[in-house]
Write an enzyme that holds these catalytic residues in place. Structure first.
Site, PDB file in Angstrom:
ATOM      1  N   ASP A  71      -5.411   1.323  -8.897  1.00 42.29           N
ATOM      2  CA  ASP A  71      -5.040   1.083  -7.388  1.00 42.29           C
ATOM      3  C   ASP A  71      -4.280  -0.120  -6.909  1.00 42.29           C
ATOM      4  OD1 ASP A  71      -5.413   2.381  -4.835  1.00 42.29           O
ATOM      5  OD2 ASP A  71      -7.508   2.404  -4.883  1.00 42.29           O
ATOM      6  N   LYS A  96     -10.015  11.976  -2.459  1.00 43.18           N
ATOM      7  CA  LYS A  96     -11.276  11.305  -1.780  1.00 43.18           C
ATOM      8  C   LYS A  96     -10.922  11.405  -0.380  1.00 43.18           C
ATOM      9  CE  LYS A  96     -10.056   6.673  -0.341  1.00 43.18           C
ATOM     10  NZ  LYS A  96      -9.749   5.165  -0.780  1.00 43.18           N
ATOM     11  N   THR A 131     -13.838  -2.999  -0.769  1.00 44.34           N
ATOM     12  CA  THR A 131     -15.338  -2.891  -0.689  1.00 44.34           C
ATOM     13  C   THR A 131     -16.028  -2.509  -2.243  1.00 44.34           C
ATOM     14  OG1 THR A 131     -15.502  -0.846  -0.077  1.00 44.34           O
ATOM     15  CG2 THR A 131     -15.699  -2.633   1.794  1.00 44.34           C
ATOM     16  N   GLY A 132     -14.966  -1.689  -2.862  1.00 40.50           N
ATOM     17  CA  GLY A 132     -15.257  -1.455  -4.192  1.00 40.50           C
ATOM     18  C   GLY A 132     -15.999   0.236  -4.068  1.00 40.50           C
ATOM     19  N   ARG A 135     -12.229   9.549   3.105  1.00 43.66           N
ATOM     20  CA  ARG A 135     -12.836   8.147   3.577  1.00 43.66           C
ATOM     21  C   ARG A 135     -13.537   8.398   4.997  1.00 43.66           C
ATOM     22  NH1 ARG A 135     -13.237   2.948   2.890  1.00 43.66           N
ATOM     23  NH2 ARG A 135     -11.740   2.707   1.211  1.00 43.66           N
ATOM     24  N   HIS A 157       0.942  -1.080   0.031  1.00 44.56           N
ATOM     25  CA  HIS A 157      -0.095   0.163   0.038  1.00 44.56           C
ATOM     26  C   HIS A 157       0.566   1.131   0.107  1.00 44.56           C
ATOM     27  CE1 HIS A 157      -3.361   2.674   0.915  1.00 44.56           C
ATOM     28  NE2 HIS A 157      -2.947   3.065   2.054  1.00 44.56           N
ATOM     29  N   THR A 182     -14.120   2.916  -3.086  1.00 46.57           N
ATOM     30  CA  THR A 182     -13.256   4.068  -3.464  1.00 46.57           C
ATOM     31  C   THR A 182     -13.572   4.111  -5.212  1.00 46.57           C
ATOM     32  OG1 THR A 182     -11.761   3.400  -1.952  1.00 46.57           O
ATOM     33  CG2 THR A 182     -10.706   4.505  -3.945  1.00 46.57           C
TER      34      THR A 182
END
Ligand code: R5P
Length: 322
Positions: A227, A201, A232-233, A203, A139, A235
């Site tokens: 990414d 974005k 969860t999809g 969160r 990440h 983003t």
């Protein structure tokens, strides 16, 4: 019965699979033209894990394949037990091949009184369990600095870029769906030679994401969202909706290294006009989706790395940079 480790060249070299992703481990072994070492993983009646290596590893160069797929905690403990079993059985060198590093998103504290999860995992893995760790598209690249043992940070970007190229629409634009993905998107841009736009974005919760702004001109462009992972999809959904509102073409290519696809992710993504979703098999993939999905195997990449490490070859061209 004692079975010796297989030989690659003249030296002993063992590939041992945890239970997180046997198919990937078999793919790696297949690419190395060898068999996986024999081991037993079981649970005692009280739920404790018990592992045993069922062949000699004394003097061997061991590669322990275990992505920290959900449930990450179980797979982490299993990995640590397998590494300990190898160490106590006289393995010469142990390399953890961990293509998906769980807890990597907890690499900073967003609020007070939180744990620094990535650091805890790095301390646990780096505290002598193994000599070296191989990871893929972690990440945040700075996480390497959390480990006290050497880390080989590989990238699947060239593999995914090759797959994107086959699905690349005209007037494509790479999209970093959050600021954290900008460096990754730039690595794709170098491979694909197309511009990058960034979605900003915030969160708000595990499944709640809000887009604040888009940096870049996406009007009449076909977005390729890249990414490091998709969970969860949300983003991707939030980014895609903001891009549509900004006038992009209604056709999306989505490429992620780690496809977690937690519960509900497919339904979330199905709300979008996805031309193709491309991911790798760093995690087990059994996706049934109403849009085209392509899974690119990292087994040949990991086999190549194992062979290079075993033969003390250079890894420079395979490492994530930037
Ligand atoms: C976060 O910074 C990551 O790079 C991904 O964007 C994120 O974890 C994806 O999670 P989800 O699919 O749940 O939005």
């Amino acid at each position: 019965m004692t079975v010796a480790c297989m030989k690659i060249g003249q030296e002993a070299n063992c590939v041992i699979a945890g239970s997180a992703h046997p198919a990937l481990a078999r793919g790696i072994a297949g690419a190395l033209a060898t068999d996986l070492a024999i081991r037993t993983i079981e649970r005692f009646p009280d739920g404790e894990l018990h592992v045993q290596i069922d062949q000699s590893v004394r003097g061997s160069d061991v590669y322990l394949v275990q992505p920290l797929a959900p449930p990450a905690e179980t797979h982490l403990v299993e990995f640590l037990l397998l590494a300990d079993a190898c160490r106590r059985a006289g393995a010469d060198r142990i390399t953890g091949v961990i293509p998906y590093l769980a807890y990597a998103r907890q690499e900073r504290r967003a609020n007070g009184r939180e744990a620094l999860g990535a650091r805890v995992i790095a301390d646990t893995l780096g505290a002598g369990a193994v000599d070296r760790i191989v990871v893929v598209d972690v990440h945040a690249t700075a996480i390497e600095g959390f480990f006290s043992c050497p880390v080989e940070h590989l990238t699947a970007v060239p593999l995914l870029a090759d797959a994107i190229r086959l699905a690349l629409p005209e007037d494509a634009i790479l999209i970093a769906p959050d600021v954290g993905a900008v460096h990754l998107a730039e690595r794709y841009a170098r491979q694909l030679n197309i511009p990058v736009a960034t979605v900003q974005k915030v969160r708000l919760g595990a499944t709640e994401v809000r887009v604040q702004a888009i940096a870049g001109d996406v009007g009449r462009r076909a977005p390729v969202i890249v990414d490091d992972m998709l969970s969860t999809g949300h983003t991707v959904l939030a980014a895609a909706n903001a891009l549509l509102a900004a006038g992009c073409l209604p056709t999306f290519v989505v490429a992620v290294t780690h496809g977690l696809f937690t519960a509900g992710a497919v339904e979330t993504l199905a709300r979008l006009p996805i031309k193709q979703l491309i991911t790798t098999d760093t995690l087990p993939q059994e996706l049934a989706a109403p849009f085209p999905v392509r899974v690119i195997s990292v087994a040949p990449l990991l086999a190549d790395v194992i062979m290079r490490l075993h033969k003390a070859g250079s890894l420079a061209e395979l490492l994530a940079r930037g």
